[in-house]
Design a protein around this motif. Structure first.
Motif, short mmCIF file in Angstrom:
data_model
loop_
_atom_site.label_atom_id
_atom_site.label_comp_id
_atom_site.label_asym_id
_atom_site.label_seq_id
_atom_site.Cartn_x
_atom_site.Cartn_y
_atom_site.Cartn_z
N PRO A 34 0.82 -1.22 0.00
CA PRO A 34 0.00 0.00 0.00
C PRO A 34 0.85 1.27 0.00
O PRO A 34 1.95 1.30 0.55
CB PRO A 34 -0.81 -0.11 1.30
N VAL A 38 -5.35 1.17 2.22
CA VAL A 38 -6.15 0.45 1.22
C VAL A 38 -7.26 -0.30 1.95
O VAL A 38 -7.01 -0.97 2.96
CB VAL A 38 -5.29 -0.54 0.41
N THR A 63 -8.36 1.75 -3.18
CA THR A 63 -7.43 2.77 -2.73
C THR A 63 -8.22 4.04 -2.42
O THR A 63 -9.30 4.27 -2.96
CB THR A 63 -6.36 3.07 -3.79
N ALA A 69 -1.33 1.91 -4.59
CA ALA A 69 -0.79 0.63 -4.13
C ALA A 69 -0.08 -0.04 -5.29
O ALA A 69 -0.24 0.35 -6.46
CB ALA A 69 -1.89 -0.27 -3.58
#
Length: 296
Positions: A34, A38, A63, A69
């Motif tokens: 991430p 996330v 996200t 990510a």
């Protein structure tokens, strides 16, 4: 070789075998890295993830509007997720698969060799990338993509038998219900909206090899708002959602919210309004049949 040396050799062989098995297992893992927080829906539980984690088939990812990510697979595949992007890790019959509900992704795959292609479902278009790199954007009504290198096979969800293969330096877009449009240059609007980092080649993360993937922190039951767009999404992965999320419909307010949206969720009607059970036929023993015959 004496018994003690033999035992030591056997122990060393077992340890090496276990180490190799552990290395192979980690190499096969699909990792989420991430950039920010996330949202993860795993089974029927929602988590907020801000550390590396091993993904599982069926995971739904989102996200936030300021984050992103990167997903890395054991075969060297890299998938970058832009801000405000929602994807699902799907299980394909052959190879890996993603379902892109909305947002931006960029994919880079090394020379395929023996690897199966990566399948990407979107509401308006189905794509398959064996090797190379491509940028995709999807919304509920439109999908657009640019193939930087390699080749990609495209198909329309409503014409799955018709395939079109495009090589690098090609752009394609399709609005739901309309024909596929192909060109050699991306649309101006596509370039303007594309995340800036997607203009550069993707690279594997610098996460230390000894770093262990974190397990999800304590989560909470997923709400209807968490999965509403997935439940009504025109994507093949939707077919398994009734069985997966059925336990949530046993309680409120999830059950009431599904009922309010049955027009868009017809497959849930049997969950909320199951057909009446068939009456059980009473078994008649041979003795009862004989008694009836005698009386007659």
């Amino acid at each position: 070789m004496n018994a003690r040396t033999l035992l030591h050799t056997l122990r060393l062989s077992v340890a090496l075998a276990c180490l190799c098995a552990l290395h192979d297992a980690q190499a096969d893992q699909t990792m989420l890295l991430p950039e920010g927080t996330v949202s993860l829906i795993r089974a029927t539980t929602a988590f907020n993830v801000d550390m590396p984690i091993a993904l599982q088939p069926g995971d739904l990812l989102a996200t936030d509007v300021h984050g992103g990510a990167q997903i890395e697979d054991g075969d060297g595949t890299i998938i970058a997720l832009g801000a405000d992007t929602r994807v699902a890790i799907d299980a394909a019959p052959h190879g890996n698969a993603l379902a892109l509900l909305s947002g931006w992704i960029k994919i880079a795959r090394p020379h395929a060799g023996a690897f199966d292609p990566l399948s990407i479902d979107t509401p308006a278009l189905h794509a398959s990338l064996r090797d190379g790199s491509a940028v995709l954007h999807a919304s509920r009504d439109m999908t657009s993509l640019f193939i930087e290198a390699g080749s990609m096979t495209l198909a329309l969800p409503d014409h799955a038998d018709a395939h079109q293969q495009l090589d690098g330096e090609h752009y394609a877009e399709r609005e739901t219900g309309k024909p596929l449009v192909v060109g050699t240059r991306p649309a101006t609007s596509f370039i303007a909206a594309m995340p800036l980092p997607f203009r550069d080649p993707l690279a594997l993360s610098a996460t230390p090899a000894k770093a262990k993937p974190a397990a999800p922190a304590q989560g909470r039951p997923a709400t209807y708002a968490d999965i509403a767009d997935w439940l009504s999404a025109p994507l093949p992965i939707r077919r398994g959602f009734v069985a997966r999320f059925r336990p949530l419909a046993q309680g409120e307010p999830f059950r009431a919210q599904v009922r309010q949206n049955l027009r868009n969720l017809p497959e849930w009607r049997r969950v909320l309004c199951p057909p009446p059970a068939m009456p059980r036929r009473r078994a008649v023993s041979p003795a009862q049949n004989q008694s009836t015959e005698v009386e007659s």
